[in-house]
Design an enzyme around this catalytic site. Sequence first.
Site, PDB file in Angstrom:
ATOM      1  N   GLY A  14       0.537  -1.462  -0.031  1.00 42.74           N
ATOM      2  CA  GLY A  14      -0.033   0.307   0.011  1.00 42.74           C
ATOM      3  C   GLY A  14       0.819   1.419   0.263  1.00 42.74           C
ATOM      4  N   ASN A  15       0.103   2.227  -0.139  1.00 39.06           N
ATOM      5  CA  ASN A  15       1.113   3.660   0.397  1.00 39.06           C
ATOM      6  C   ASN A  15       1.942   3.880   1.413  1.00 39.06           C
ATOM      7  OD1 ASN A  15       0.135   5.273  -2.533  1.00 39.06           O
ATOM      8  ND2 ASN A  15      -2.175   4.569  -1.717  1.00 39.06           N
ATOM      9  N   GLY A  98      -7.774   1.223  -9.064  1.00 43.97           N
ATOM     10  CA  GLY A  98      -6.784   1.169  -7.897  1.00 43.97           C
ATOM     11  C   GLY A  98      -6.772  -1.008  -7.751  1.00 43.97           C
ATOM     12  N   ASP A 100      -6.041  -2.210  -4.923  1.00 47.63           N
ATOM     13  CA  ASP A 100      -6.282  -3.001  -3.768  1.00 47.63           C
ATOM     14  C   ASP A 100      -7.737  -2.286  -3.911  1.00 47.63           C
ATOM     15  OD1 ASP A 100      -6.470   0.081  -4.593  1.00 47.63           O
ATOM     16  OD2 ASP A 100      -5.348   0.576  -2.196  1.00 47.63           O
ATOM     17  N   ARG A 101      -8.773  -1.177  -4.564  1.00 42.14           N
ATOM     18  CA  ARG A 101     -10.148  -1.454  -4.407  1.00 42.14           C
ATOM     19  C   ARG A 101     -10.520  -2.445  -5.291  1.00 42.14           C
ATOM     20  NH1 ARG A 101     -11.271   4.420  -7.603  1.00 42.14           N
ATOM     21  NH2 ARG A 101     -13.408   3.824  -6.911  1.00 42.14           N
ATOM     22  N   THR A 177      -6.277  23.442  18.942  1.00 39.48           N
ATOM     23  CA  THR A 177      -5.800  23.443  18.063  1.00 39.48           C
ATOM     24  C   THR A 177      -6.208  22.007  17.638  1.00 39.48           C
ATOM     25  OG1 THR A 177      -4.800  25.132  18.218  1.00 39.48           O
ATOM     26  CG2 THR A 177      -4.258  23.901  16.034  1.00 39.48           C
TER      27      THR A 177
END
Length: 244
Positions: A14-15, A98, A100-101, A177
């Site tokens: 993966g990424n 993709g 993976d998809r 924040t």
Amino acid sequence: MCANKSSTLVIDAGNTRIKWTLFQGDVIVDKWAQDTLDACRCGAPSQIVLASVRAAEADASLLAEIQATLPDTSVTSVRSERQACGVWNSYVEPHRLGVDRWLGVIAAFKEYGGPVVIVDAGTAIKADFVDAKGVHLGGYIVPGLELMASSLIDKTAKIRYQESEQTAQIGEIPHSTADAVQQGCLEMALGFLQRLHGKHGDARWIATGGSSQTLMEVLAIDCCLDEHLVAKGAKYVLDEALER
């Protein structure tokens, strides 16, 4: 854990990380995540399947490492296709979906039938749709929670905080924040999924990926969590190729 000759190793590159899934026949016996091949843990699988969304150079380096360590094991790289395992790809250029998809779509339809919605919440949050006949209708890609937060930090000068500063609970109005960013990104992801569920709530929902369980629990969406979707899809594709 060492494997024997009837095992299959699926590599999901993966990424942000590489996931390794070891099958004994059709049963998953081990899964782990690390950047390099663990020769002892994977043993001597009879076959290896690689599904990657990374750059070609990174794939070449990984394949070279595998070849050096397991020279007698064949490696099959899977790609998105027009049709596989009873599922049809909706993309005009099928290879641009993709992998993976694509593998998640295949596994979801094979395991759960259709119509089905597949939500994969990792680096990106992806939602794909498959009808009752196995036709992939398309889907969406939006930034994942960490990616949304990091983009704010990268593109601004004064949005800075430590993780330890996060104190707000889900649903509270943030007053720092750190909480403003983290809770804001979460609300954006939840809104995206809630809108999709409002339009496609009659389909079965399957969730996978690191953040999916948190998102689905907050939304109280009735879904099945399956962390092995991509690996299962790769195994289905390999089995079909071997049968041919």
